[in-house]
Each structure stands twice: as structure tokens, then as C-alpha cells.
Write a protein that holds these residues in place. Sequence first.
Motif, PDB file in Angstrom:
ATOM      1  N   ARG A  64       0.589  -1.162   0.027  1.00  0.00           N
ATOM      2  CA  ARG A  64       0.248   0.365  -0.031  1.00  0.00           C
ATOM      3  C   ARG A  64       0.871   1.317   0.440  1.00  0.00           C
ATOM      4  O   ARG A  64       0.651   2.275  -0.989  1.00  0.00           O
ATOM      5  CB  ARG A  64      -0.792  -0.317   1.249  1.00  0.00           C
ATOM      6  N   ILE A 117       2.774   1.613  -3.442  1.00  0.00           N
ATOM      7  CA  ILE A 117       1.566   1.968  -4.268  1.00  0.00           C
ATOM      8  C   ILE A 117       1.486   3.884  -3.946  1.00  0.00           C
ATOM      9  O   ILE A 117       1.068   4.659  -5.064  1.00  0.00           O
ATOM     10  CB  ILE A 117       0.266   1.316  -3.934  1.00  0.00           C
ATOM     11  N   GLU A 154       1.614   6.559  -6.949  1.00  0.00           N
ATOM     12  CA  GLU A 154       1.195   7.114  -7.585  1.00  0.00           C
ATOM     13  C   GLU A 154       1.311   8.896  -7.595  1.00  0.00           C
ATOM     14  O   GLU A 154       1.499   9.667  -8.755  1.00  0.00           O
ATOM     15  CB  GLU A 154      -0.286   6.759  -6.840  1.00  0.00           C
ATOM     16  N   LEU A 160       5.084  -2.071 -10.102  1.00  0.00           N
ATOM     17  CA  LEU A 160       3.793  -1.406 -10.522  1.00  0.00           C
ATOM     18  C   LEU A 160       3.236  -1.773 -11.577  1.00  0.00           C
ATOM     19  O   LEU A 160       1.979  -1.945 -10.789  1.00  0.00           O
ATOM     20  CB  LEU A 160       4.714   0.404 -10.615  1.00  0.00           C
ATOM     21  N   PRO A 168      -0.923  -3.979  -8.548  1.00  0.00           N
ATOM     22  CA  PRO A 168      -2.341  -4.040  -8.162  1.00  0.00           C
ATOM     23  C   PRO A 168      -3.404  -4.881  -8.072  1.00  0.00           C
ATOM     24  O   PRO A 168      -4.407  -5.151  -8.167  1.00  0.00           O
ATOM     25  CB  PRO A 168      -2.335  -2.904  -9.526  1.00  0.00           C
TER      26      PRO A 168
END
Length: 314
Positions: free
Chosen positions: A7, A10, A14, A65, A69
Motif C-alpha cells: 500500500r 502504490i 502514484e 508497479l 495492483p
Amino acid sequence: MELRHLRCFIAVAEELHFARAADKLHIEQSPLSRAIKELEEELGVRLFDRTTRSTRLTRAGKLFLEHVPRVFAALDQARGSVRAAAAGYQDQLRIALSDGITPPRFIALLAQCRQDEPEVDIRLYEVPLSQQIRGLHDDLYDVGFAQSANVGDGILAEAAWSDPLVVAVPARHPLLMHKRIPLDEVLRYPLVMCDPQLCEGYGRQIARVLRAVDVEPLVAEEVASLDLMLALVAAGYALALVGSSQVAACRNADVVGRPLAGRSPMLTTYLLRRDAEPSETLSRFIDRVSPISAEALLTEEPSHTSDITKEINS
């Protein structure tokens, strides 16, 4: 490696800014930095190039990456499967949708599935085409629908239905003097298009149509959905090129669909699935697609589509 590490990764990937990523996660920056350091030590690579002025993903970070997800997608699907089983469902069908799938036909298909097999839990996922293809390969989805057959090895693309391409025109627009509108006349006006990354298959099919004339379209806006596209047409903002059933489904008197002059192009929707023996549940679903699509052609909502079809056939 723990989920908190992923988490944190990410969030930083982002935001490309540790302070903003920490705010996003509602934690202090120091534990966030520590989590990233622990992750990099476990992987044995640097995931970020960090200076006092910028934060960038390394090549290893970009590759990581692409995969992370899917971990969370698989977890979400596992939760959904458990909940479905607890609710009494006997099986599950995971359907990915890309390119703003034609509503009347897909709705009819879902209704038939629910009537025939109410014990099957149907899960829908709206994703870009590239994500749908990866998800089919990774067994995140059982089947998908998109407007592209360019899906690479390991995926089968079978034509499910086709829709006449029409020009969506604002009511009282001067182009409505034409019963069939020449494409070069359409391109004298601004167009609203779908974002090519979000509606990749749709974009490819429209690009093939536009290549028929040596005129660069004036794109007024790129939007994330066909619904917003038609809303902008209704507001008189621009024209759009869409399937006739999309115009019928919007039920807006301020949007009129007119066929293009000459042989009317078609927008084709494809059923995508892994090149492998389908499960019994998936086989039954595939068997329903063709008859439901044919029936929908005959029973689609009325005035807009029937008027367009008459003009196309005239």
C-alpha cells in the motif's frame, strides 16, 4: 513482505511525493519512508530515485508497479467469492467490460443469465482494454467484452454483436438537413471523443473510419465515458461518432443519430476469453451471447434506433 508495504509503495508511486503519499495514507512520513526502505531491502533493488527536488520510479519500480495492483485485485475477488458463497451462490462469473459496452444488448444478456441461473453470482469490472487482457491472462476475469480483436496470443476474440456507427448530432443542428451525413461534412465541426487509453478498442475502430478521409478531426474534448460524450452532444458542445444503440439508450430528445453517407460502418463488440477449455458455467454464458444479441437487435428501444435503421437500409 506485508500488505502495508505494498500500500505504501502504490501511494508513493502514484503521488511521486513522500509527503503527499503520507497524507493520502493518513500516516506520518517517517513510517512511510521506513516501509519503502524495508520493501527495497527485501526485494534487493531500489524502487525510487529520490532527491531533494523529486521522486521518480526506477525501472525496477515501474516493473513492480505493473504487478502490485493485481495482488489487491486478487484479494478483492477472494473476498467477493467468500461473500458470494456465504450468500448461497453456487458459482461465480467474473466479467470485464471495456469501451462503454452497448447497454441494451448487454442488459438483455445479464437478464437472461439471472433468469436461467440465479445461483451464479455475476461480478462486473469496468477496466481499460489493456487491463482486461492482463486480467484474463492472470485469471482475474473469466470473460470480457471490448471493441477490439487485437488482443495478442493466448486470448480468443469472438464477434458478439455489431452496431451501426452513426453521428450523434445536437437537435436543430444544420447537419440534420442530411438524412445520411457525409463524413467530410461531419469533420467540419468539433468532435467529442473517448479517451483513447480508457476506450482503446472504440478509439481504434473510430480511427479506421476517420482514415477514409484526408482531414484531421478537430477534437473538442476527450472524455472517460460514452454517457458524458452524449451529454456534451446534447449541450451543443460537439458532435460524436457512436453506435446507434447508444443514441437510443440515452433517450435524450436533444441528441439525434444520423447514419453516415455511403456504406454504414459498424462498431463490433467482441467477447474475449482465455484460449483454454471454458468451465461449464462459462460455456453456458457464451452460448447465450449470440441469441441474446440477435433478439436485442429486434427489440431495441424504439424511436431513435428504428429511425436510424430505416435510414441505413434506405
